[in-house]
Design a protein around this motif. Structure first.
Motif, mmCIF file in Angstrom:
data_model
loop_
_atom_site.group_PDB
_atom_site.id
_atom_site.type_symbol
_atom_site.label_atom_id
_atom_site.label_comp_id
_atom_site.label_asym_id
_atom_site.label_seq_id
_atom_site.Cartn_x
_atom_site.Cartn_y
_atom_site.Cartn_z
ATOM 1 N N ARG C 569 2.406 8.202 5.123
ATOM 2 C CA ARG C 569 3.276 7.057 4.623
ATOM 3 C C ARG C 569 2.917 7.115 3.063
ATOM 4 N NH1 ARG C 569 1.629 1.768 8.162
ATOM 5 N NH2 ARG C 569 3.720 0.941 6.541
ATOM 6 N N SER C 570 3.934 7.547 2.210
ATOM 7 C CA SER C 570 3.795 7.723 0.606
ATOM 8 C C SER C 570 4.769 7.389 0.027
ATOM 9 C CB SER C 570 2.939 9.237 0.468
ATOM 10 O OG SER C 570 3.941 9.900 0.823
ATOM 11 N N VAL C 571 4.598 7.351 -1.248
ATOM 12 C CA VAL C 571 5.638 7.081 -2.236
ATOM 13 C C VAL C 571 5.336 8.208 -3.525
ATOM 14 C CG1 VAL C 571 6.578 5.829 -4.004
ATOM 15 C CG2 VAL C 571 5.928 4.731 -1.981
ATOM 16 N N PRO C 572 6.331 8.998 -4.015
ATOM 17 C CA PRO C 572 5.950 9.703 -4.948
ATOM 18 C C PRO C 572 5.551 8.963 -6.292
ATOM 19 C CG PRO C 572 8.047 10.273 -3.972
ATOM 20 C CD PRO C 572 7.594 9.123 -3.385
ATOM 21 N N PHE C 573 5.036 9.660 -7.177
ATOM 22 C CA PHE C 573 4.352 8.757 -8.153
ATOM 23 C C PHE C 573 5.570 8.294 -9.057
ATOM 24 C CE2 PHE C 573 2.924 8.986 -12.649
ATOM 25 C CZ PHE C 573 1.877 8.198 -12.918
ATOM 26 N N GLU C 574 6.566 9.122 -9.430
ATOM 27 C CA GLU C 574 7.739 8.430 -10.382
ATOM 28 C C GLU C 574 8.618 7.438 -9.671
ATOM 29 O OE1 GLU C 574 7.177 11.580 -9.511
ATOM 30 O OE2 GLU C 574 9.118 12.934 -9.270
ATOM 31 N N GLN C 575 8.475 7.241 -8.431
ATOM 32 C CA GLN C 575 9.021 6.111 -7.735
ATOM 33 C C GLN C 575 8.327 4.903 -8.102
ATOM 34 O OE1 GLN C 575 10.805 6.885 -3.921
ATOM 35 N NE2 GLN C 575 11.700 8.638 -4.321
ATOM 36 N N ALA C 576 7.147 5.138 -7.725
ATOM 37 C CA ALA C 576 6.202 3.934 -7.840
ATOM 38 C C ALA C 576 6.384 3.418 -9.494
ATOM 39 C CB ALA C 576 4.789 4.348 -7.643
ATOM 40 N N VAL C 577 6.558 4.455 -10.281
ATOM 41 C CA VAL C 577 6.617 4.110 -11.810
ATOM 42 C C VAL C 577 7.677 3.100 -11.931
ATOM 43 C CG1 VAL C 577 7.044 5.147 -14.014
ATOM 44 C CG2 VAL C 577 5.202 5.972 -12.562
ATOM 45 N N GLN C 578 8.943 3.714 -11.370
ATOM 46 C CA GLN C 578 9.970 3.016 -11.499
ATOM 47 C C GLN C 578 10.004 1.506 -10.969
ATOM 48 O OE1 GLN C 578 13.114 5.542 -9.908
ATOM 49 N NE2 GLN C 578 12.445 7.394 -11.196
ATOM 50 N N ARG C 579 9.488 1.516 -9.790
ATOM 51 C CA ARG C 579 9.379 0.179 -9.067
ATOM 52 C C ARG C 579 8.663 -0.794 -10.234
ATOM 53 N NH1 ARG C 579 10.916 -1.586 -4.104
ATOM 54 N NH2 ARG C 579 10.133 -3.277 -3.506
ATOM 55 N N HIS C 584 7.891 -5.121 -14.046
ATOM 56 C CA HIS C 584 6.713 -5.517 -15.075
ATOM 57 C C HIS C 584 7.392 -5.515 -16.678
ATOM 58 C CE1 HIS C 584 3.694 -6.439 -12.291
ATOM 59 N NE2 HIS C 584 3.854 -5.332 -11.792
ATOM 60 N N GLY C 585 8.603 -4.530 -16.612
ATOM 61 C CA GLY C 585 8.958 -4.068 -17.909
ATOM 62 C C GLY C 585 8.043 -2.824 -18.164
ATOM 63 N N ALA C 586 8.245 -2.407 -19.610
ATOM 64 C CA ALA C 586 7.837 -1.095 -19.983
ATOM 65 C C ALA C 586 6.400 -1.054 -19.322
ATOM 66 C CB ALA C 586 8.158 -1.010 -21.493
ATOM 67 N N LEU C 587 6.022 0.292 -18.866
ATOM 68 C CA LEU C 587 4.633 0.446 -18.556
ATOM 69 C C LEU C 587 3.843 0.956 -19.693
ATOM 70 C CD1 LEU C 587 5.373 1.704 -14.988
ATOM 71 C CD2 LEU C 587 4.572 -0.745 -15.624
ATOM 72 N N VAL C 588 3.114 0.086 -20.382
ATOM 73 C CA VAL C 588 2.259 0.467 -21.376
ATOM 74 C C VAL C 588 0.804 -0.061 -21.034
ATOM 75 C CG1 VAL C 588 1.737 0.726 -23.801
ATOM 76 C CG2 VAL C 588 4.081 0.880 -22.852
ATOM 77 N N ALA C 589 -0.204 0.580 -21.655
ATOM 78 C CA ALA C 589 -1.480 -0.109 -21.004
ATOM 79 C C ALA C 589 -2.525 0.535 -22.301
ATOM 80 C CB ALA C 589 -2.091 0.112 -19.853
ATOM 81 N N MET C 590 -3.327 -0.481 -22.711
ATOM 82 C CA MET C 590 -4.568 0.067 -23.385
ATOM 83 C C MET C 590 -5.670 -0.100 -22.752
ATOM 84 S SD MET C 590 -3.095 0.561 -26.549
ATOM 85 C CE MET C 590 -4.632 0.524 -27.493
ATOM 86 N N GLY C 591 -6.869 1.067 -23.388
ATOM 87 C CA GLY C 591 -8.015 0.698 -23.044
ATOM 88 C C GLY C 591 -9.028 0.868 -24.174
ATOM 89 N N SER C 592 -10.120 0.418 -24.049
ATOM 90 C CA SER C 592 -10.776 0.311 -25.232
ATOM 91 C C SER C 592 -12.249 0.630 -24.826
ATOM 92 C CB SER C 592 -10.787 -0.964 -26.348
ATOM 93 O OG SER C 592 -9.536 -1.144 -26.968
#
Lengths: 334, 153, 793
Positions: C569-579, C584-592
């Motif tokens: 039971r799995s989802v390819p990475f890019e499908q999860a990205v699209q979902r 959430h809109g564009a997927l951007v995250a920051m870490g500091s």
């Protein structure tokens, strides 16, 4: 990037053509073979010749002929790599092969020639510097000035004779052939040199060193020991070449000991040689000869390492070279 | 003084109109845009600018192109053939032999000449062959490892 | 299942193929249309007022486009806010031979070079100061009018606890003096920069720098242009080692010339100029007094250092503190006093070189410990092993120790080298020596005071499964860009082929303070994990929706998100990205990452704190020729505690490189001067080891994960250098019984010491004493409550 100054480049196809070109251009031209000594100096503006006469396209300079029995002639354009690896040379004159193989790095040995190494410019760490460096400290008499920075008050230049192969050639009793507008002359290698950091060669600027003639091996046992900081790149700051003949009972019948990199020319230690002749080469005899050999060495503080260290190493290296040539065990080879 | 010089670089015949006092290093980098050949001193004291001329390592900072007409010059750009890395290149990558990568082109060419002449050198023979190439990053260890990985045992 | 997919694997670096094909674009490889070439004119005097500079003839030379002098670049700057003593080109005075005083831009380098010779400079020579003693015995005008007094740039005195009591409780007290000669980084790549000032008044500088952010700040200051109009792109660095951490005159000159001419300007230093740019290892004269009990435990230590700083401040204040900071992090020291002094001299400026200010005192400490062990009849192993700092403790000078696997390092190195079997038992001429060391995993404080993060990482996911990672860090060959990729890929569970990297570009990438103080893996790694975790949470949430499973049942690995209990039971990475993007809109995250507040409550506490310390133990076996003094290093064993090896191949590479560099310093490297100028500014005369002087190195990676490090990692880039010089010195003593209390250990010194031994004198070569300096009353500091206590007897 350090760059060469502009020059006219002449590439004669024969020795005769080269001799004629040099005669025609006079002091405006310089000879270049491998370029490994001249080009760095030109980049630092020690030399800015209007023209270079290259010896690389002259086939007559690239021969190695003869045998250990008859003696060998080596063309001056033979590379140091060839001298160090040619079985004919390595078997008959191992110290020469060793000395050639100890020059700088493999890359430079592929480019540099045996003739170039015999004529290599004398060195001094007040001289082998950039134009800016020399201008800042004040130009020395070897280039652009009138003082000696290593021995102030000296009338002469004390730049150091830095060839690895020349001391071996002298010890072997080799001669060199020079060809110029006045014709051809053959002189013992030691006669090629003069103890002067500037005019260190007796060769005229329009003469070409064409070949080196090595005498028959005839039982000669040779060794070359080189002092330097690193196992590559570095010029000798002391070189000791020895050549011995031993009778069947081990008595030394002929000996030559020649030091490099202690003055502006190779220095033969005749007093030390005399101590060996007629003797069996025991540790004590070698030690005495080594001490005598080192006595005339007068290094100055113008190379890597201190002059006192270089002076102190002279007998040590001489003893080791003698022991190696004599086949005594116990010391590692250089 | 400029002159038209014909060079064979990486199996390609190239005509270049350039000043005759420019060294091979300068012509490769500045006239031919082959910037893979590096420079560290321009005086023959570091080995960074090593290229092969007819299979032998030479220093491009002390070589004149005009003297190399008709000879085969190989630079790092010519090591890979048909997009396939040379085994030494692959081994350098796999063994971490290139840290900053600046001395790497010169060392690769020195190593290629070694293996072309002596397919199975000992580690000491590799050390001897590479003694004319300074590296400040690696302590040479991974470089020796990489060459050992390629040598014919 | 293995704990990690990528972390811990000996993978090739992400830029390895570019490096082995010559495709990596180093700064000097760049060119732009209509580009000009710049050259610098260096000062010809060690210390001289520049009375007049006439550039008329140079300007008139055909092909010359612009000539500038110090008058064009009057703004003072410096990497440390309290040492603002540099200008782009020297204005009032030249302070060392080679100090850049003018710059020319011309159509080619040859023309620029010729123009330099046409610049007429009128100098008024001033007294020159070439040594610590000369600087202190100030006969005329000081080198700067800043600094603590005269030629003294910095005076420091700190006292922790009660050293007097410590010494009085000691069974054995000894003091020794040591000297560590200056040396330089000698990167094979000469510094280069390319500046472009476009018609829209924006300046871009490509430069071979380890610290694009600091260059950004300082260049903006030096040129008087807002940071918002300056873009710094750090090109791949062809060897740094600390030598490319400042803003340099050549960078400012190229930028200024680009602004004046409106054309791109490239400048590449000559090798000689690299020696003058320097910022290398300070020559440091040291005096150390240590009290110990019979069992070798230290009761008190007093350390004095005298730094020969060269002509500018550079990082010198930090360097000064560093010569006194890390003595305490290896062995328990309950009371400690440090006096430090840095002088200006008329030589190229010193600064940070691999180990920054700590290899010198480490040499003194570890050699003195060897002497103490001998005096007390203890083994060099035991005197160290029995008194190591404890984990999760503090030092007397308020440094926080987290993990410390020095015990394991020592045990492994002692075993691998056969130290106990060999020490004092090898034939005359052969010897083995031991030493330890420790270094920061990143400085706890930034160079300029601020509360901001030390590093940030941005990640952007695209619909095709691409993971774009942005960070201001500069790869200097250590592989920090690869570490960035490994970290993000591991957290997101994708292969490295998904990762696209944009680094070291102040327009595009969030700030990272730079590749210095061994900070990048530790700090950037934490920031990268944080950013990736944020995105991973969104992806797991999206996959949970798609798979109709709780988030807690899922894992992300191998390019897909799957149910831990039922991997079908799995989802390819890019499908999860699209979902997730749909949700959430564009997927951007920051870490500091901002280090914890670690500095102690006293002035001078800012240098030394680090979120974690690495540890090393090293054994060196030598063969000393008593007739020539020549030292052949037979083998080096080193164990290094790096917490966790993110990539063991790269960790080994760092360790081996550090060992090599330490050995070069210990045996031969010297930035030495004669008649007021550099004695050996060339690759031939400045001796660095070739393959023939570099021995086999046996590397043992010790992994004891540190809770603060990314996947438990600590540093590996600098620490392994530290134990090498003292281990060599101790090995030489073991071999021939002479003490060389001075780096480098040359054949001359060994012979001299052997002579003294033969004459029945102290068989030692080293400094005879220290200058007579009155240090200020020390700042007294109450030891940290978690520090080793001075037990009353």
């Amino acid at each position: 990037m350090l760059r060469l100054p502009p020059f006219e480049f002449l590439a004669p196809r024969s020795l005769a053509e080269a001799v004629a070109l040099l005669a025609e251009r006079g002091s405006a031209a310089m000879i270049v073979a491998g370029g490994t000594d001249l080009y760095p100096n030109m980049k630092r503006r020690q030399f800015e010749p209007a023209a270079l006469v290259s010896l690389r396209s002259i086939p007559e300079l690239r021969h190695v002929e003869g045998t250990a029995q008859t003696g060998l002639t080596i063309g001056s354009g033979v590379t140091l790599t060839q001298v160090s690896q040619q079985p004919l040379i390595a078997n008959a004159y191992p110290a020469l092969a060793h000395a050639a193989g100890a020059v700088s790095t493999a890359q430079l040995r592929n480019m540099g020639t045996i003739g170039g190494n015999l004529c290599v410019d004398t060195r001094c760490n007040y001289y082998n510097q950039t134009y800016h460096w020399r201008k800042s400290i004040g130009f020395c008499m070897k280039k652009g000035g009138d003082v000696c920075l290593v021995a102030s008050g000296s009338e002469r230049c004390w730049a150091v004779f830095s060839s690895d192969t020349a001391p071996v050639m002298v010890a072997l009793g080799a001669s060199v052939c020079l060809e110029g507008p006045q014709g051809k002359r053959v002189i013992p290698v030691e006669a090629l040199y003069r103890d002067d950091g500037i005019a260190y060669l007796t060769k005229q600027p329009d003469e070409i060193l064409t070949e080196i003639r090595l005498p028959p091996v005839d039982g000669l046992r040779t060794a070359y020991w080189k002092l330097r900081r690193r196992g590559a790149f570095d010029f000798p700051i002391l070189g000791v070449a020895v050549a011995l003949k031993l009778a069947e009972d081990g008595t030394c019948t002929a000996a030559r000991i020649v030091l490099g990199a202690v003055e502006s020319s190779p220095v033969e230690a005749q007093a030390a040689e005399a101590l060996l002749i007629g003797q069996k080469l025991t540790r004590e005899v070698i030690e005495a000869a080594a001490q005598a050999a080192a006595r005339p060495a007068r290094p100055l503080d113008n190379t890597d390492m201190s002059l006192s260290y270089r002076k102190r190493m002279a007998p040590v290296y001489t003893a080791r070279a003698l022991a190696q040539a004599a086949g005594l065990n116990g010391d590692q080879a250089a | 003084m400029k002159q038209l010089i014909t060079l064979n670089v990486n199996n390609e015949t190239i005509e270049v109109y350039t000043a005759i006092h420019k060294t091979l290093l300068e012509v490769l980098r500045e006239d031919l845009q082959l910037t893979g050949t590096k420079h560290g001193c321009e005086l023959g004291e570091c080995g960074a600018c090593t290229v092969l001329v007819d299979g032998e390592p030479v220093l491009s900072c002390l070589a004149l192109p005009i003297e190399l007409e008709g000879q085969a010059i190989l630079t790092v750009e010519g090591l890979a053939v048909d997009g396939e890395l040379h085994p030494l290149q692959q081994a350098f990558a796999d063994n971490g032999a290139a840290q900053c990568g600046y001395c790497t082109p010169g060392i690769l060419l020195t190593a290629k000449a070694l293996l072309d002449h002596h397919p199975h050198p000992s580690r000491d023979e590799i050390r001897q062959a590479l003694a004319g190439n300074l590296c400040r990053c690696t302590g040479y260890a991974k470089i020796l490892d990489a060459i050992e990985a390629v040598r014919v045992p | 299942m293995e704990e990690f997919d990528i972390i811990g694997q000996p993978l090739p670096k992400v830029d390895a193929v570019n490096k082995v094909t010559g495709a990596t674009p180093f700064a000097d490889d760049l060119s732009l249309p209509r580009m000009l070439y710049a050259k610098l004119l260096g000062c010809h005097h060690p210390h001289a007022r520049l009375k007049a500079i006439d550039t008329t003839q140079a300007t008139a030379l055909p092909g010359v486009v612009a000539v500038i002098t110090g008058a064009d670049l009057p703004v003072k700057y410096g990497i440390i806010p309290s040492s603002q003593d540099e200008t782009g080109l020297a204005g009032d005075k030249g302070r060392f031979v080679g100090d850049p005083i003018a710059a020319v831009a011309a159509v080619d380098e040859e023309t620029a070079e010729r123009a330099l010779e046409l610049i007429q400079v009128e100098y008024e020579a001033l007294p020159a100061y070439l040594s610590i003693e000369e600087a202190l015995d100030q006969k005329g005008e000081p080198i700067h009018d800043s600094g603590d007094q005269g030629n003294i740039h910095k005076l420091v005195s700190l006292e922790y606890g009660d050293p007097q009591a410590g010494f009085s409780q000691a069974d054995y007290v000894r003091d020794d003096t040591f000297f560590y000669q200056g040396n330089t980084h000698l990167p094979i790549e000469q510094h280069a920069a390319l500046a472009h000032y476009t018609a829209d008044s924006r300046l871009t500088l490509w430069s071979s720098t380890q610290t694009p952010h600091y260059v950004h700040r300082l260049l903006s200051k030096a040129l008087g242009i807002p940071m918002s109009r300056v873009r710094i792109i750090a090109t791949p660095v062809g060897g740094g080692f600390g030598g490319k951490c400042d803003l340099f005159g050549h960078e400012i000159a190229a930028a200024k010339l680009a602004m004046i001419t409106g054309r791109p300007v490239k400048i590449t230093l000559t090798r000689e100029e690299v020696f003058y740019t320097h910022r290398g290892r300070h020559p440091v004269l040291m005096w150390v007094k240590t009290g110990v009990r019979q069992d070798g435990s230290i009761t008190a230590m007093h350390f004095k250092t005298f730094l020969d700083g060269g002509a500018h401040g550079s990082y010198g204040i930090a360097s000064t503190y560093y010569t006194g900071a890390l003595q305490t992090v290896t062995y328990k020291i309950p009371a400690y006093k440090f006096d430090g002094l840095r002088v200006f001299t008329n030589k190229p400026p010193c600064g940070p070189k691999r180990g920054h200010g700590t290899p010198q005192p480490r040499f003194a400490l570890e050699v003195q410990l060897d002497k103490i062990a001998e005096a007390l009849g203890l083994s060099p192993v035991d005197i160290r092993r029995r008194h190591l700092v404890e984990e999760n403790s503090h030092t007397v000078n308020h440094l926080r120790i987290t993990t410390c696997a020095l015990d394991e390092c020592l045990d492994k190195v002692v075993k691998a080298s056969g130290f106990r079997e060999k020490h004092r038992q090898l034939a005359y001429g052969r010897g083995i020596g031991l030493a330890c060391g420790s270094y920061l995993s990143g400085a706890g404080l930034p160079i300029y005071w601020n509360d901001l993060p030390h590093t940030s990482v941005q990640i952007k996911l695209d619909r095709g499964g691409g993971v774009a990672v942005y960070c201001g860090q500069a790869d200097i060959g250590q592989g920090s860009t690869s570490v960035l990729a490994y970290t993000v890929a591991e957290v997101l569970g994708v292969g490295l082929d998904h990762i696209q990297l944009t680094v070291a570009d102040t327009d595009l990438t969030p700030i990272d303070l730079g590749s210095y103080s061994s900070r990048v893996t530790f700090m950037m790694g934490n920031a990268a994990i944080q950013a990736a975790e944020k995105l991973k949470a969104l992806l797991l949430e999206a996959a949970a929706d798609m798979l109709e499973l709780p988030v807690g049942a899922l894992a992300a690995r191998g390019g897909r998100i799957f149910c831990v209990d039922d991997e079908r039971r799995s989802v390819p990475f890019e499908q999860a990205v699209q979902r997730a993007e749909a949700q959430h809109g564009a997927l951007v995250a920051m870490g500091s990452y901002t280090p914890p507040k670690l500095a102690g409550p006293f002035k001078g506490s800012g240098v030394g704190p680090s979120p974690a310390y690495s540890y090393s133990a090293c054994a060196v076996e030598v063969n000393v020729d008593p007739q020539t003094g020549e030292i052949k290093v037979e083998k080096i064993w080193i164990a290094h505690d790096c917490g966790r090896a993110i990539n063991p191949l790269l960790v080994e590479g760092q360790i081996e490189g550090g060992v090599y560099m330490g050995l070069g310093e210990a045996l031969m490297e010297e930035q030495s001067f004669r008649r007021q100028q550099h004695k050996s500014p060339s690759m031939l005369d400045y001796k660095s080891p070739t393959t023939l002087e570099t021995p086999e190195i046996e590397t043992l990676i010790i992994e004891r994960p540190d809770p603060g490090g990314p996947f438990g990692a600590k540093e590996a880039g600098q620490g392994p250098l530290l134990p090498v010089p003292p281990a060599l010195a101790n090995a030489v003593y073991d071999a021939v019984g002479v003490r060389i209390d001075e780096i480098p250990i040359t054949p001359e010194k060994v012979l001299k010491a052997l002579d003294l031994k033969r004459q029945g004198k102290a068989a030692r070569v080293g400094p005879k004493g220290i200058p007579n300096v009155t240090f200020p009353k020390p700042v007294w500091v109450e030891p940290h409550s978690g520090a080793p206590k001075l037990e009353a007897e």
